[in-house]
Write an enzyme that holds these catalytic residues in place. Sequence first.
Site: not given
Ligand code: A3P
Length: 303
Positions: A52, A54-55, A57, A107, A137, A257
């Site tokens: 959670k 930003g993986t 992303w 992870h 998250s 979000k």
């Molecule tokens: P939220 O639950 O706060 O919205 P991971 O990929 O490590 O599981 O992290 C998921 C988090 O990254 C989620 O946060 C998700 O919405 C956010 N996320 C994924 N893609 C994103 C993007 N392009 N811009 C911003 N946040 C992003």
Amino acid sequence: MAQEGLEEALNYFVFKHKGIYFQTDVTTPEVIDSLEHMEIRDSDVFLVTYPKSGTIWSQQVLNLIFHEGHRKGLEDINNMARAPWIEYNLYNINFDSRQSPRLFTSHLPYYLMPKDLRFKRGKIIYVCRNPKDAMVSFYHFYKLFSRLHVTLDLETFLDLFLSGRVICGSWFDHFRGWYTHKEDYNILFLTYEEMKKDLRSAVMKICNFVDIKLDDQAVDTIVEKSSFSTMRQDPLANYEFIPKDLLDFKKGDFLRKGTVGDWKNTMTVTQSEMFDRVYKEKMKDLPIKFLWDINDEEAGMLK
Ligand code: A3P
């Protein structure tokens, strides 16, 4: 007081191996142990995160940097197939037969990663996020797990998070482990918050780190295709391709979000103060400043 059925549900959902918890049915102790001897190539790039943070992303950014076909929308390959998790190899990819440069995601804590990485073979990009937002998250994400037969309330989840009883263990241990061993690796630290503040600069940092030169137009495309709104609509990037018996997207989205500071909308003042006390105690010797609100002055970058 603990939620009814909690212990039973957690015991079914996760197993503990070498100090941390893994989701049952997506990996085994044997798979984790086998990674120690995974052969690393100098050109390998590993994206490492605590969940959670930003993986997916950063995975999108990395895949867009490395694959012109992905940038141009010419290939129908999802992000997990392009940069597979080494510990949950859901597609049974044969890592050895992959062409270089190989991209991977993980992870894992530093001590469970392939040993060769410690000899500065390969590169690691470690992306982290302020732990209150990561916790919130994660709390929402836990509702999506099809095989977790209990819906956790925030109070319970917060306890589990702070005591490291969640998947991948303690945020504090994960971060500390990687941060205090950074000299052993070829590693770039990035934060979710700096990506949020200035994605273009973060893309350029990654390009420099992996020695890839792209023209302005390619960088523009990466920034556009990695935006929250575009990724949400992109079936190769939004993770809705995950089998329904693992994640139930009727209960929420992976891209939920995508903001900094959502913890303020979720945690009570008492919960936040309790978190602060734990944070202060566990992080007191680390020279780190996270960005807790998008309007804070500090850039939220790690050295
Ligand atoms: P939220 O639950 O706060 O919205 P991971 O990929 O490590 O599981 O992290 C998921 C988090 O990254 C989620 O946060 C998700 O919405 C956010 N996320 C994924 N893609 C994103 C993007 N392009 N811009 C911003 N946040 C992003």
